[in-house]
Design a protein around this motif. Structure first.
Motif, short mmCIF file in Angstrom:
data_model
loop_
_atom_site.label_atom_id
_atom_site.label_comp_id
_atom_site.label_asym_id
_atom_site.label_seq_id
_atom_site.Cartn_x
_atom_site.Cartn_y
_atom_site.Cartn_z
N ILE A 165 0.84 -1.20 0.00
CA ILE A 165 0.00 0.00 0.00
C ILE A 165 0.87 1.25 0.00
O ILE A 165 2.08 1.17 0.22
CB ILE A 165 -0.95 0.03 1.21
N GLY A 166 0.24 2.39 -0.22
CA GLY A 166 0.98 3.64 -0.21
C GLY A 166 0.08 4.79 -0.64
O GLY A 166 -1.13 4.65 -0.79
N SER A 167 0.70 5.91 -0.86
CA SER A 167 -0.03 7.13 -1.14
C SER A 167 -0.71 7.11 -2.51
O SER A 167 -0.21 6.54 -3.48
CB SER A 167 0.93 8.32 -1.08
N ARG A 168 -1.87 7.80 -2.56
CA ARG A 168 -2.51 8.02 -3.86
C ARG A 168 -1.69 8.98 -4.72
O ARG A 168 -1.89 9.06 -5.92
CB ARG A 168 -3.92 8.59 -3.65
N GLY A 224 -2.43 5.63 -7.61
CA GLY A 224 -1.15 5.77 -6.93
C GLY A 224 -0.51 4.43 -6.64
O GLY A 224 -0.46 3.54 -7.50
N ALA A 225 -0.02 4.25 -5.42
CA ALA A 225 0.77 3.07 -5.07
C ALA A 225 -0.01 1.78 -5.23
O ALA A 225 0.55 0.76 -5.65
CB ALA A 225 1.28 3.21 -3.63
N ALA A 241 4.05 7.40 1.94
CA ALA A 241 2.82 7.84 2.60
C ALA A 241 3.11 9.03 3.50
O ALA A 241 4.17 9.10 4.13
CB ALA A 241 2.22 6.72 3.44
N LYS A 242 2.18 9.97 3.52
CA LYS A 242 2.29 11.06 4.48
C LYS A 242 1.95 10.54 5.87
O LYS A 242 1.30 9.50 6.02
CB LYS A 242 1.36 12.21 4.09
N LYS A 300 -0.14 11.68 8.11
CA LYS A 300 -1.59 11.62 8.28
C LYS A 300 -2.21 11.18 6.97
O LYS A 300 -2.38 11.98 6.05
CB LYS A 300 -2.13 12.98 8.72
N SER A 301 -2.54 9.89 6.89
CA SER A 301 -3.07 9.36 5.63
C SER A 301 -3.85 8.09 5.89
O SER A 301 -3.72 7.45 6.93
CB SER A 301 -1.91 9.06 4.66
N GLY A 302 -4.66 7.71 4.91
CA GLY A 302 -5.40 6.47 4.99
C GLY A 302 -4.49 5.26 5.00
O GLY A 302 -4.83 4.22 5.56
N THR A 303 -3.32 5.41 4.39
CA THR A 303 -2.35 4.32 4.38
C THR A 303 -2.01 3.89 5.80
O THR A 303 -1.97 2.71 6.13
CB THR A 303 -1.07 4.74 3.64
N LEU A 304 -1.77 4.86 6.66
CA LEU A 304 -1.37 4.53 8.02
C LEU A 304 -2.54 4.00 8.84
O LEU A 304 -2.33 3.32 9.84
CB LEU A 304 -0.73 5.74 8.71
N SER A 305 -3.78 4.26 8.40
CA SER A 305 -4.92 3.65 9.10
C SER A 305 -4.94 2.15 8.86
O SER A 305 -5.34 1.37 9.73
CB SER A 305 -6.25 4.28 8.64
N THR A 306 -4.49 1.72 7.68
CA THR A 306 -4.36 0.28 7.42
C THR A 306 -3.34 -0.33 8.36
O THR A 306 -3.53 -1.44 8.87
CB THR A 306 -3.93 0.04 5.96
#
Length: 292
Positions: A121-124, A155-156, A234-235, A237-243
């Motif tokens: 996973i990663g940033s859009r 993205g990723a 990924a930043k 604050k991002s959805g990636t880190l919610s995963t």
């Protein structure tokens, strides 16, 4: 799909597409949903913790949906619904606090049972650096028969699916909308390729459009299906880190790609590495973790 319970469950999920945790009190009282249509509205409202007016609408819609020929409709569209009681429902999803009630699948459902699945996973907004990282990470994983899981976002995610397909590997895409609403639009062709030759999964009925709160929910399934998760860019604050939060809650292995210290997209992976994630820059490093 032959059982009466399966039909009743699909009818309920069609009008109330919520996780299993929201239905547990109903299923404790009525495990086969044989008497749900007769349940008093006040009792239904209490069990679902919703207002009586909403409970009334759900009950009415459910009774109507019982007349829908789900088997024929889903077969026509090559959709295979997998209930939480089905033998091929991934056991790892039962470890979630809120498992999906139904997984709607298109493609090679045998991939759900594959023992080696790694999420990427990663940033859009992922840059060419993610492309470079994936060119080092994915080939060894494919060489060792690992299935790549991601979320089909731009993205990723799209890079991970595309690279896997190009290299001759197998991939699972977990999406945050029903199959009648491919999202994002720019990945519609990629989604078609995956559903035809790999595996596409959603916990949402086919009519469900993409909603922003669907995607954090989607992330727990990506984590739940995989034994480890790789983050490219990924930043913080991002959805990636919610995963990653879902993954940590369930003891999954976290891998992060170190990046340019001047890039905001490297801040997420660097934070994860500081907190204990394993830094990786090729796929063999990930495989080594599972040879011990």
């Amino acid at each position: 799909m032959e059982s009466d319970f399966q039909h009743r469950l699909l009818a309920l999920h069609y009008v109330y597409p919520k996780p299993l945790s929201r239905l547990n009190r109903i299923l404790e009282k009525d495990p086969e949903l044989q008497f749900f249509y007769r349940m008093p509205i006040y009792e239904l409202a209490e069990a679902l913790n919703i207002p009586s007016a909403q409970a009334g609408r759900i009950k009415s819609a459910y009774i109507h949906s019982l007349q829908i020929p789900f088997r024929q409709i889903y077969e026509k569209h090559s959709i295979f619904p997998i209930s939480f009681k089905h033998s091929i429902y991934p056991s790892s999803l039962h470890d979630l606090i809120d498992p999906p009630v139904v997984l709607y699948a298109k493609g090679h459902i045998d991939l759900l049972a594959h023992p080696s699945k790694i999420a990427i996973i990663g940033s859009r907004e992922a840059s060419v650096y993610s492309e470079l990282a994936l060119s080092k990470i994915i080939p060894p994983l494919i060489d060792q028969n690992t299935v790549i899981v991601s979320g089909l976002a731009k993205g990723a995610d799209a890079m991970a699916h595309s690279k896997t397909i190009k290299m001759g590997g197998r991939t699972i895409a977990v999406v945050g909308s029903g199959f009648l609403h491919p999202y994002p639009k720019e990945n519609a062709v990629l989604q078609y390729i995956i559903e035809e030759n790999h595996l596409l999964v959603s916990e949402y009925p086919p009519y469900m459009p993409p909603k922003k709160w669907n995607f954090p929910m989607r992330n727990r399934i990506i984590s739940g299906l995989s034994k480890g998760i790789v983050v490219t860019e990924a930043k913080v604050k991002s959805g990636t880190l919610s995963t990653i939060e879902h993954a940590l809650d369930h003891g999954k292995d976290i891998f992060a790609v170190p990046g340019n210290i001047d890039s905001a997209l490297s801040e997420g992976p660097h934070k994860l590495i500081k907190e204990g994630a394993k830094p990786v820059w090729n796929g063999w490093q990930i495989l080594e973790e599972y040879e011990r």
